[in-house]
Design an enzyme around this catalytic site. Structure first.
Site, PDB file in Angstrom:
ATOM      1  N   ASN A  43       0.843  -1.200   0.000  1.00 29.10           N
ATOM      2  CA  ASN A  43       0.000   0.000   0.000  1.00 29.10           C
ATOM      3  C   ASN A  43       0.874   1.244   0.000  1.00 29.10           C
ATOM      4  O   ASN A  43       1.978   1.238   0.542  1.00 29.10           O
ATOM      5  CB  ASN A  43      -0.901   0.030   1.232  1.00 29.10           C
ATOM      6  CG  ASN A  43      -1.961   1.113   1.110  1.00 29.10           C
ATOM      7  OD1 ASN A  43      -2.865   1.017   0.288  1.00 29.10           O
ATOM      8  ND2 ASN A  43      -1.831   2.191   1.871  1.00 29.10           N
ATOM      9  N   TYR A  92       0.500  10.137   4.347  1.00 31.60           N
ATOM     10  CA  TYR A  92       0.211  10.403   5.759  1.00 31.60           C
ATOM     11  C   TYR A  92       1.307  11.340   6.259  1.00 31.60           C
ATOM     12  O   TYR A  92       2.490  10.971   6.207  1.00 31.60           O
ATOM     13  CB  TYR A  92       0.235   9.110   6.578  1.00 31.60           C
ATOM     14  CG  TYR A  92      -0.431   7.895   5.932  1.00 31.60           C
ATOM     15  CD1 TYR A  92      -1.799   7.892   5.628  1.00 31.60           C
ATOM     16  CD2 TYR A  92       0.305   6.756   5.634  1.00 31.60           C
ATOM     17  CE1 TYR A  92      -2.399   6.778   5.050  1.00 31.60           C
ATOM     18  CE2 TYR A  92      -0.286   5.636   5.056  1.00 31.60           C
ATOM     19  CZ  TYR A  92      -1.640   5.656   4.763  1.00 31.60           C
ATOM     20  OH  TYR A  92      -2.213   4.544   4.196  1.00 31.60           O
ATOM     21  N   ARG A  93       0.929  12.505   6.722  1.00 34.83           N
ATOM     22  CA  ARG A  93       1.933  13.504   7.091  1.00 34.83           C
ATOM     23  C   ARG A  93       2.862  13.003   8.202  1.00 34.83           C
ATOM     24  O   ARG A  93       2.491  12.134   8.997  1.00 34.83           O
ATOM     25  CB  ARG A  93       1.243  14.783   7.544  1.00 34.83           C
ATOM     26  CG  ARG A  93       0.549  14.624   8.883  1.00 34.83           C
ATOM     27  CD  ARG A  93       0.095  15.956   9.433  1.00 34.83           C
ATOM     28  NE  ARG A  93      -0.469  15.791  10.740  1.00 34.83           N
ATOM     29  CZ  ARG A  93      -1.760  15.979  11.054  1.00 34.83           C
ATOM     30  NH1 ARG A  93      -2.626  16.345  10.129  1.00 34.83           N
ATOM     31  NH2 ARG A  93      -2.174  15.815  12.285  1.00 34.83           N
ATOM     32  N   TRP A 119      -0.884   7.989  10.228  1.00 34.63           N
ATOM     33  CA  TRP A 119      -1.948   7.258   9.524  1.00 34.63           C
ATOM     34  C   TRP A 119      -3.130   7.160  10.464  1.00 34.63           C
ATOM     35  O   TRP A 119      -3.039   6.660  11.568  1.00 34.63           O
ATOM     36  CB  TRP A 119      -1.493   5.914   8.982  1.00 34.63           C
ATOM     37  CG  TRP A 119      -0.727   5.009   9.878  1.00 34.63           C
ATOM     38  CD1 TRP A 119      -1.057   4.614  11.147  1.00 34.63           C
ATOM     39  CD2 TRP A 119       0.508   4.352   9.557  1.00 34.63           C
ATOM     40  NE1 TRP A 119      -0.113   3.747  11.625  1.00 34.63           N
ATOM     41  CE2 TRP A 119       0.851   3.563  10.679  1.00 34.63           C
ATOM     42  CE3 TRP A 119       1.335   4.328   8.425  1.00 34.63           C
ATOM     43  CZ2 TRP A 119       2.003   2.784  10.705  1.00 34.63           C
ATOM     44  CZ3 TRP A 119       2.468   3.547   8.466  1.00 34.63           C
ATOM     45  CH2 TRP A 119       2.794   2.797   9.584  1.00 34.63           C
ATOM     46  N   GLU A 174      -1.701   0.925  -5.508  1.00 30.35           N
ATOM     47  CA  GLU A 174      -1.377   2.285  -5.970  1.00 30.35           C
ATOM     48  C   GLU A 174      -0.292   2.279  -7.045  1.00 30.35           C
ATOM     49  O   GLU A 174      -0.310   3.117  -7.953  1.00 30.35           O
ATOM     50  CB  GLU A 174      -0.893   3.161  -4.802  1.00 30.35           C
ATOM     51  CG  GLU A 174      -1.987   3.672  -3.886  1.00 30.35           C
ATOM     52  CD  GLU A 174      -2.381   2.712  -2.781  1.00 30.35           C
ATOM     53  OE1 GLU A 174      -1.792   1.607  -2.717  1.00 30.35           O
ATOM     54  OE2 GLU A 174      -3.286   3.037  -1.989  1.00 30.35           O
ATOM     55  N   ASP A 217      -4.635  22.042   9.837  1.00 37.29           N
ATOM     56  CA  ASP A 217      -5.097  20.936   8.997  1.00 37.29           C
ATOM     57  C   ASP A 217      -6.004  21.382   7.846  1.00 37.29           C
ATOM     58  O   ASP A 217      -6.370  22.545   7.750  1.00 37.29           O
ATOM     59  CB  ASP A 217      -5.817  19.907   9.870  1.00 37.29           C
ATOM     60  CG  ASP A 217      -5.350  18.505   9.571  1.00 37.29           C
ATOM     61  OD1 ASP A 217      -5.272  18.159   8.391  1.00 37.29           O
ATOM     62  OD2 ASP A 217      -5.050  17.765  10.520  1.00 37.29           O
TER      63      ASP A 217
HETATM   64  C1  LIG Z   1      -1.986  16.709   1.284  1.00 39.53           C
HETATM   65  C2  LIG Z   1      -2.608  15.525   1.924  1.00 39.53           C
HETATM   66  C3  LIG Z   1      -2.264  15.165   3.210  1.00 39.53           C
HETATM   67  C4  LIG Z   1      -2.837  14.061   3.834  1.00 39.53           C
HETATM   68  N1  LIG Z   1      -2.472  13.743   5.102  1.00 39.53           N
HETATM   69  C5  LIG Z   1      -3.005  12.638   5.700  1.00 39.53           C
HETATM   70  C6  LIG Z   1      -2.603  12.271   7.020  1.00 39.53           C
HETATM   71  O1  LIG Z   1      -1.790  12.944   7.660  1.00 39.53           O
HETATM   72  N2  LIG Z   1      -3.156  11.151   7.561  1.00 39.53           N
HETATM   73  C7  LIG Z   1      -4.082  10.391   6.892  1.00 39.53           C
HETATM   74  O2  LIG Z   1      -4.519   9.376   7.429  1.00 39.53           O
HETATM   75  N3  LIG Z   1      -4.492  10.734   5.641  1.00 39.53           N
HETATM   76  C8  LIG Z   1      -3.960  11.838   5.037  1.00 39.53           C
HETATM   77  N4  LIG Z   1      -4.355  12.180   3.779  1.00 39.53           N
HETATM   78  C9  LIG Z   1      -5.389  11.383   3.098  1.00 39.53           C
HETATM   79  C10 LIG Z   1      -4.870  10.048   2.600  1.00 39.53           C
HETATM   80  O3  LIG Z   1      -3.717  10.204   1.821  1.00 39.53           O
HETATM   81  C11 LIG Z   1      -5.957   9.365   1.793  1.00 39.53           C
HETATM   82  O4  LIG Z   1      -7.044   9.087   2.659  1.00 39.53           O
HETATM   83  C12 LIG Z   1      -5.522   8.084   1.107  1.00 39.53           C
HETATM   84  O5  LIG Z   1      -6.602   7.580   0.355  1.00 39.53           O
HETATM   85  C13 LIG Z   1      -5.074   7.045   2.083  1.00 39.53           C
HETATM   86  O6  LIG Z   1      -4.664   5.904   1.378  1.00 39.53           O
HETATM   87  P1  LIG Z   1      -5.040   4.449   1.874  1.00 39.53           P
HETATM   88  O7  LIG Z   1      -6.506   4.270   1.573  1.00 39.53           O
HETATM   89  O8  LIG Z   1      -4.165   3.573   1.053  1.00 39.53           O
HETATM   90  O9  LIG Z   1      -4.750   4.392   3.328  1.00 39.53           O
HETATM   91  C14 LIG Z   1      -3.787  13.289   3.140  1.00 39.53           C
HETATM   92  C15 LIG Z   1      -4.139  13.644   1.837  1.00 39.53           C
HETATM   93  C16 LIG Z   1      -3.569  14.742   1.223  1.00 39.53           C
HETATM   94  C17 LIG Z   1      -3.969  15.099  -0.174  1.00 39.53           C
HETATM   95 MN   LIG Z   2      -4.530   2.177  -0.493  1.00 38.77          MN
END
Ligand SMILES: Cc1cc2nc3c(=O)[nH]c(=O)nc-3n(C[C@H](O)[C@H](O)[C@H](O)COP(=O)(O)O)c2cc1C
Ligand SMILES: [Mn+2]
Length: 490
Positions: free
Chosen positions: A179, A183-184, A197, A243, A292
């Site tokens: 995956n 996640y910041r 996450w 991805e 945020d």
């Molecule tokens: C700029 C930006 C920052 C993000 N920061 C976070 C974060 O800190 N934590 C989080 O859980 N999702 C964050 N997201 C959202 C996730 O990247 C998004 O939900 C993604 O679909 C997660 O992938 P996954 O489904 O494979 O877990 C962010 C998205 C963007 C565009």
């Molecule tokens: Mn995913």
């Protein structure tokens, strides 16, 4: 078109007049952030910005900072190598139509198969640009560390500097499924960060598996490379859709993967930086506050800790970043593109669905506008409940359903329909569902209520016992006549 590198993408933006270069030294502590915020809020999302001389703690960084590179309809389409993101929606539609799927699961399976057919499978390589420079990170203090990267402090009350566009690569220890999510990461010191996450995300799920096995979890974080990957990592892809594969489909070329130097994971060979390391199950540390995408500071909370074991990078890397805050921001265009691209997938599950959008004011989850071709009573409610059951759409706080002749991209038109066509007691529903972790409004984190509005015209059988009036519309003849008259007087 597949980009050879993040720099190649930046050059392409530059040639299209979509990039502003800033040659003066600019501080990574708030100043780049304020500059970028103004750019993101200028009409249509402004231009991408390349700060050639970012300053960290009074010293010039060796690496430039790129920001707002995907922050407009045009630039997000360019990032994905298309004139418009609608082209990708059409390609997905073609794959889905090849053999009509009977349900969503079959549709995703077909989508994956289609992506395989397009030769998007990743390839393994031994030599990689992202490993041109290798720094092992030791406990004893290394000559190179996170302090050397031009990482921003975004808002005045942030708990520190945050990596805001990290592509976080993890693996499920049981199935081996990989995956990538954005996640910041808050910088704690030279070699440790937070790993933000949220509980509903795939990275957190993989983490839980390692926790149950009490095993150290390898994690690789990549920055830069082809923007198709960063886009895929932010997109709430159907669970199980890889991805890396999806990015390969988007760029129409396999992603080349290389083994990390200090952990057992593979990363795309073309990225600018790789942060190799691990998360130790159970180790948590306070993260935040952080300005945020809700437009508010997210409070301090415990999150896992990421320990670095190595940093590798290109000889001439660029550090990609973004900031989030009061909308509209760059992330609006990312979310908007996701909805456009996956519209065919939504339509497959909801044949009545005509169009859908997440307006900027709702910062992704707070507001969803959907238009439908209504056929039977309470169909609007059926669509809402379906959406609330679909992946990250579960977080949708307000869903407004309108008829097909209403343009969901015109917020003023949707609000007009909402106000004109609803009797609140009859046309709304309030449900319980998981809430976005970042939503500060619910009394308790992660759970809350959501509301749906049926702003469609009421059909017989929907408790409306009067005659529904007709919407005003001028005749086509008169419109043509006035068009002609106005042309003459101009
Ligand atoms: C700029 C930006 C920052 C993000 N920061 C976070 C974060 O800190 N934590 C989080 O859980 N999702 C964050 N997201 C959202 C996730 O990247 C998004 O939900 C993604 O679909 C997660 O992938 P996954 O489904 O494979 O877990 C962010 C998205 C963007 C565009
Ligand atoms: Mn995913």
């Amino acid at each position: 078109m597949a980009y050879r590198s993040f720099r190649h993408f930046l050059e392409t933006l530059d040639q299209a007049g979509e990039l502003k270069r800033v040659a003066e030294p600019v501080d990574t502590d708030l100043v780049i952030s304020e500059w970028a915020d103004r750019e993101m809020k200028s009409p249509g999302g402004g231009k991408g910005l390349l700060f050639e001389q970012p300053v960290v703690d009074g010293k010039a960084s060796k690496f430039p900072v790129a920001i707002n590179t995907m922050g407009s309809r045009k630039r997000i389409a360019m990032a994905l190598g298309r004139e418009s993101t609608d082209e990708i929606a059409q390609e997905i539609q073609l794959i889905l139509k090849a053999k009509p799927p009977t349900d969503l699961r079959e549709g995703f399976a077909l989508l994956k198969q289609g992506i395989h057919l397009l030769h998007a499978r990743p390839k393994s390589v031994r030599e990689a640009a992202c490993q041109e420079i290798f720094h092992k990170i030791d406990n004893g203090g290394s000559e190179f560390s996170l302090r050397d990267l031009p990482i921003l402090k975004c808002w005045p009350k942030d708990g520190g500097r945050f990596i805001t566009l990290p592509n976080v690569h993890t693996r499920d220890p049981e199935s081996g499924a990989r995956n990538v999510g954005v996640y910041r990461m808050q910088i704690f010191d030279e070699r440790t960060t937070a790993m933000h996450w949220q509980v509903h995300k795939v990275g957190a799920r993989h983490g839980k598996r390692y926790y149950e096995r009490n095993e150290r979890m390898p994690v690789a974080v990549t920055l830069g490379g082809d923007p198709a990957l960063s886009f895929s990592a932010t997109a709430p892809l159907p669970d199980g859709l890889d991805e890396i594969l999806f990015a390969g489909f988007l760029r129409r070329k396999s992603i080349e993967m290389v083994k990390c130097k200090t952990i057992d994971l593979e990363v795309p060979a073309d990225v600018d930086f790789v942060l190799e390391g691990y998360v130790q199950p159970g180790e948590m540390r306070p993260e935040g506050p952080f300005g945020d995408h809700t437009g508010y500071y997210t409070a301090v909370e415990d999150y896992p800790v990421f320990h670095l074991t190595a940093i590798t990078h290109r000889k001439d890397p660029v550090y990609p970043t973004t900031i989030v805050g009061i909308p509209p921001m760059e992330d609006f265009y990312i979310g908007d593109a996701v909805v456009r691209i996956f519209l065919p997938v939504f339509k497959m599950n909801f044949p009545e669905l005509v169009d859908m959008t997440l307006p900027a004011e709702g910062v992704f989850h707070n507001l969803v506008f959907v238009s439908i071709r209504k056929q039977y009573p309470y169909q609007a409610f059926k669509v809402m409940h379906g959406l609330w059951g679909m992946g990250q759409m579960m977080f949708s706080k307000y869903i407004v359903i309108v008829d097909e002749d209403c343009d969901v991209h015109n917020t003023s038109e949707v609000l007009f329909r909402l106000c004109a066509n609803t009797d609140p007691a009859r046309d709304t529903t309030v449900i319980k569902n998981p809430s976005d972790s970042l939503d500060h409004a619910p009394s308790e984190q992660n759970i809350g209520s959501h509301m749906g509005f049926d702003a469609t015209r009421k059909l017989p059988g929907e408790n409306y016992h009067r005659e529904w009036p007709e919407l005003l519309k001028m005749t086509d003849e008169v419109k043509a006549l006035v068009d002609a008259l106005q042309k003459k007087t101009r």
